[in-house]
Design a protein around this motif. Structure first.
Motif, mmCIF file in Angstrom:
data_model
loop_
_atom_site.group_PDB
_atom_site.id
_atom_site.type_symbol
_atom_site.label_atom_id
_atom_site.label_comp_id
_atom_site.label_asym_id
_atom_site.label_seq_id
_atom_site.Cartn_x
_atom_site.Cartn_y
_atom_site.Cartn_z
ATOM 1 N N GLN A 19 45.247 44.589 39.594
ATOM 2 C CA GLN A 19 46.147 44.239 40.694
ATOM 3 C C GLN A 19 45.423 44.308 42.040
ATOM 4 O O GLN A 19 45.590 43.427 42.899
ATOM 5 C CB GLN A 19 47.353 45.173 40.693
ATOM 6 N N VAL A 20 44.605 45.343 42.227
ATOM 7 C CA VAL A 20 43.860 45.483 43.481
ATOM 8 C C VAL A 20 42.831 44.366 43.618
ATOM 9 O O VAL A 20 42.674 43.767 44.687
ATOM 10 C CB VAL A 20 43.176 46.870 43.542
ATOM 11 N N ILE A 21 42.118 44.069 42.530
ATOM 12 C CA ILE A 21 41.125 42.993 42.562
ATOM 13 C C ILE A 21 41.781 41.656 42.862
ATOM 14 O O ILE A 21 41.266 40.856 43.656
ATOM 15 C CB ILE A 21 40.355 42.938 41.228
ATOM 16 N N GLN A 36 39.904 46.259 49.179
ATOM 17 C CA GLN A 36 40.267 47.560 48.630
ATOM 18 C C GLN A 36 39.427 47.865 47.394
ATOM 19 O O GLN A 36 38.955 46.957 46.693
ATOM 20 C CB GLN A 36 41.749 47.598 48.253
ATOM 21 N N ARG A 37 39.279 49.141 47.149
ATOM 22 C CA ARG A 37 38.543 49.596 45.973
ATOM 23 C C ARG A 37 39.295 50.762 45.348
ATOM 24 O O ARG A 37 39.731 51.669 46.060
ATOM 25 C CB ARG A 37 37.131 50.021 46.366
ATOM 26 N N VAL A 38 39.436 50.732 44.026
ATOM 27 C CA VAL A 38 40.178 51.771 43.316
ATOM 28 C C VAL A 38 39.230 52.904 42.938
ATOM 29 O O VAL A 38 38.101 52.678 42.494
ATOM 30 C CB VAL A 38 40.838 51.205 42.042
ATOM 31 N N HIS A 39 39.706 54.139 43.133
ATOM 32 C CA HIS A 39 38.927 55.314 42.761
ATOM 33 C C HIS A 39 39.689 56.078 41.671
ATOM 34 O O HIS A 39 40.897 56.301 41.792
ATOM 35 C CB HIS A 39 38.705 56.222 43.967
ATOM 36 N N SER A 70 42.209 64.308 28.607
ATOM 37 C CA SER A 70 43.523 63.681 28.400
ATOM 38 C C SER A 70 43.670 62.351 29.119
ATOM 39 O O SER A 70 44.783 61.865 29.286
ATOM 40 C CB SER A 70 44.632 64.644 28.855
ATOM 41 N N GLY A 71 42.544 61.783 29.575
ATOM 42 C CA GLY A 71 42.647 60.441 30.141
ATOM 43 C C GLY A 71 42.168 60.331 31.575
ATOM 44 O O GLY A 71 41.332 61.112 32.034
ATOM 45 N N VAL A 72 42.715 59.372 32.291
ATOM 46 C CA VAL A 72 42.264 59.020 33.631
ATOM 47 C C VAL A 72 43.462 58.857 34.553
ATOM 48 O O VAL A 72 44.569 58.560 34.102
ATOM 49 C CB VAL A 72 41.427 57.709 33.592
ATOM 50 N N LYS A 73 43.225 59.066 35.844
ATOM 51 C CA LYS A 73 44.278 58.837 36.828
ATOM 52 C C LYS A 73 43.676 58.129 38.042
ATOM 53 O O LYS A 73 42.483 58.236 38.330
ATOM 54 C CB LYS A 73 44.918 60.152 37.276
ATOM 55 N N THR A 74 44.526 57.400 38.766
ATOM 56 C CA THR A 74 44.117 56.733 39.997
ATOM 57 C C THR A 74 44.373 57.674 41.166
ATOM 58 O O THR A 74 45.472 58.205 41.309
ATOM 59 C CB THR A 74 44.908 55.430 40.204
ATOM 60 N N SER A 76 43.087 56.906 44.573
ATOM 61 C CA SER A 76 43.201 56.194 45.848
ATOM 62 C C SER A 76 42.818 54.730 45.666
ATOM 63 O O SER A 76 42.124 54.359 44.713
ATOM 64 C CB SER A 76 42.299 56.816 46.923
ATOM 65 N N THR A 77 43.292 53.924 46.588
ATOM 66 C CA THR A 77 42.878 52.518 46.688
ATOM 67 C C THR A 77 42.406 52.297 48.120
ATOM 68 O O THR A 77 43.056 51.612 48.905
ATOM 69 C CB THR A 77 44.035 51.561 46.342
ATOM 70 N N GLY A 78 41.298 52.925 48.440
ATOM 71 C CA GLY A 78 40.804 52.912 49.813
ATOM 72 C C GLY A 78 40.255 51.568 50.244
ATOM 73 O O GLY A 78 39.858 50.724 49.430
ATOM 74 N N ARG A 79 40.230 51.368 51.570
ATOM 75 C CA ARG A 79 39.669 50.159 52.158
ATOM 76 C C ARG A 79 38.157 50.313 52.330
ATOM 77 O O ARG A 79 37.658 51.375 52.652
ATOM 78 C CB ARG A 79 40.291 49.896 53.526
ATOM 79 N N VAL A 80 37.451 49.224 52.132
ATOM 80 C CA VAL A 80 36.020 49.166 52.427
ATOM 81 C C VAL A 80 35.886 48.513 53.800
ATOM 82 O O VAL A 80 36.049 47.313 53.954
ATOM 83 C CB VAL A 80 35.256 48.355 51.364
#
Length: 263
Positions: A19-21, A36-39, A70-74, A76-80
């Motif tokens: 979605q961010v891409i 934006q870039r997802v971390h 137990s997995g991964v979480k998002t 931030s979706t910070g700005r470059v």
């Protein structure tokens, strides 16, 4: 089975990544847009055997423990906030910031917003405004009989009037910068507002210490690079597919186990 939940978090994370891409690609031609870039971060681990735990009375220790994630979480979706390319235009009210700084924009509700989009124009009163009619701060009014308008690198606005040989200064465009510009909140319409994370705005003018310069007859393009975004899109798609394969494999293993108990 733990793998089902773990893989599900991976699929949700990559769905957000796509979605961010897609938003970056959609704004590839948006003036002043910052990609934006997802971390991501890994989730909590369950320790079945801690590293360094004793294995005998002679103080022997486990060299490596057993940890199950137990997995991964998002997170931030910070700005470059890198500089976009400059593109020349034929409009005298088009401005681009080369370096640090945001234009100050007065919102209809009285708040001050900030933007890298310098595609300005004049309203019916001759005031310098954005494409949505929001006033540039501080207010600058261009006389209706002005024959030309010039804006230098420091943001000084000068006009030439009939019968006058020397240009007349009518205003000064101010810029603002932030200690943490990534912490700005996006409003849409190429606008940002300050937050507790960004810190308060530091006002200044073009060319001052810490500030960039202004360039008339130019606009800053978005800093989206299509090749990089397409590569990231393919990687995200493959990661999503791999997580879905894990769910399929875990489901088959559970089915086989169930059939064994039934047999």
């Amino acid at each position: 089975m733990r793998a089902l939940q773990t893989a599900a978090t991976g699929m949700m994370a990559q769905e957000l990544n796509v979605q961010v891409i897609s938003n970056n690609i959609a704004n590839v031609r948006t003036t002043g847009y910052k990609r934006q870039r997802v971390h991501f971060q890994d989730l909590l681990y369950e320790n079945f055997r801690r590293a360094g735990s004793a294995t005998s009375d002679q103080n022997t220790q486990v060299p490596a423990g057993t940890f199950i994630g137990s997995g991964v979480k998002t997170v931030s979706t910070g700005r470059v906030m890198t500089q976009g390319n400059m593109t020349s235009t034929e409009k005298e009210y088009d401005l681009a910031v080369k370096g640090e700084g945001f234009f100050r924009i007065r919102m209809p509700d009285g708040r001050t917003a900030y933007s890298r989009d310098g595609s300005f124009d004049l309203d019916s009163q001759g005031q310098l405004v954005t494409r949505d009619g929001y006033q540039v701060e501080p207010g600058i009014t261009i006389p209706n009989n002005a024959t030309s308008v010039s804006i230098n690198a420091q943001g000084t606005v000068e006009v030439r009037l009939p019968g006058q040989t020397a240009p007349q200064q009518v205003g000064q465009i101010q810029l603002a910068r932030f200690i943490n510009k990534v912490g700005l909140e996006s409003l849409g319409d190429n606008l940002f507002i300050e937050t507790a994370a960004s810190g308060q705005a530091i006002d200044g003018v073009g060319g001052a210490e810490g500030f960039g310069t202004l360039q008339q007859y130019s606009l800053e393009e978005g800093n989206v690079q299509a090749v990089i975004e397409l590569s990231s899109l393919i990687s995200a798609q493959r990661a999503y597919e791999m997580n879905s394969k894990v769910i399929t494999a875990a489901d088959q293993m559970l089915s086989a186990t169930t059939q064994m108990f039934r047999g």
